[in-house]
Design an enzyme around this catalytic site. Structure first.
Site, PDB file in Angstrom:
ATOM      1  N   LYS A   1     -18.310  64.879  37.626  1.00  0.00           N
ATOM      2  CA  LYS A   1     -19.465  63.992  37.703  1.00  0.00           C
ATOM      3  C   LYS A   1     -19.897  63.689  39.133  1.00  0.00           C
ATOM      4  CE  LYS A   1     -18.672  61.838  33.196  1.00  0.00           C
ATOM      5  NZ  LYS A   1     -19.590  62.739  32.477  1.00  0.00           N
TER       6      LYS A   1
ATOM      7  N   ASP B   1      -7.007  61.349  34.280  1.00  0.00           N
ATOM      8  CA  ASP B   1      -8.362  61.849  34.082  1.00  0.00           C
ATOM      9  C   ASP B   1      -9.289  60.899  34.813  1.00  0.00           C
ATOM     10  OD1 ASP B   1     -10.932  62.431  33.260  1.00  0.00           O
ATOM     11  OD2 ASP B   1     -10.410  62.700  31.156  1.00  0.00           O
TER      12      ASP B   1
ATOM     13  N   PHE C   1     -11.352  59.657  26.115  1.00  0.00           N
ATOM     14  CA  PHE C   1     -12.308  60.759  26.074  1.00  0.00           C
ATOM     15  C   PHE C   1     -11.992  61.686  27.231  1.00  0.00           C
ATOM     16  CE2 PHE C   1     -16.213  62.876  27.403  1.00  0.00           C
ATOM     17  CZ  PHE C   1     -16.600  63.462  26.200  1.00  0.00           C
TER      18      PHE C   1
END
Length: 201
Positions: A158, A131, A46
């Site tokens: 985040k 990532d 993702f």
């Protein structure tokens, strides 16, 4: 606190991933290999919800209904080095992987796998992109510090904002040099109104 010489701050993890993908392609373009546009990704990945990061990710439920996707992304089984090597070619710009996948549960890569990806990327003159939008929270310097494997670029998000919207991507100076923050073509292509805004920073 990381391997990166240069960091570009943006607004989200998806934007950070977009930046990495654009820099990877631009890097090869500037070095006389414009055919290197393909990104080899992993199953179960993702990478965000923009059209491009949906193509880099591996979830049909997120892609359904959004029409033709950006091209140039290939997926091989996470952890399978034979499939990764077979997918590499003279058109490969980068390998993109999450050191710890977090979308469908916690699925960490092995140190041996990540070190082998580093070797494969070097062998095929491709970049290795981590990532770390989710996995950066596991160690002060992210998963690259935990696994002791250094990518060419990394995307963050985040946790680094402490609740405020922020993303970042970075890498070594020779790679990030194609991304000119002083107003050159690459910066114009990835500028943003609220990038590095005072509140988030």
């Amino acid at each position: 606190n990381s391997f990166a010489d240069t960091i570009f701050f943006c607004n989200s993890g998806a934007e950070a991933m977009e930046g990495c993908l654009k820099v990877a392609r631009k890097y090869h373009f500037e070095n006389g290999e414009p055919e290197r546009e393909e990104i080899v990704c992993a199953t179960g990945a993702f990478h965000g919800r923009t059209l491009t990061t949906l193509s880099a990710g591996d979830s049909e439920k997120y892609r359904e209904g959004f029409g033709p996707r950006p091209e140039g992304f290939h997926h091989v089984a996470f952890g399978n080095l034979n499939e990764m090597r077979a997918a590499m070619s003279a058109k490969t710009a980068a390998i993109l992987v999450e050191p710890i996948q977090g979308e469908g549960g916690i699925n960490p890569a092995s140190t041996a796998y990540l070190r082998a990806l580093r070797d494969i990327a070097d062998e095929f003159n491709a970049l290795l992109i981590f990532d770390e939008v989710q996995s950066f929270r596991i160690a002060r310097g992210g998963a690259q510090e935990y696994f002791d494997v250094i990518p060419d670029m990394t995307a963050l998000g985040k946790i680094i904002g402490g609740g405020l919207p922020i993303g970042a991507f970075g890498g070594k100076d020779d790679i990030m040099a194609v991304f000119d923050p002083t107003g050159g073509g690459a910066a114009v292509a990835h500028a943003g109104t609220f990038n590095a805004n005072p509140m988030a920073m």
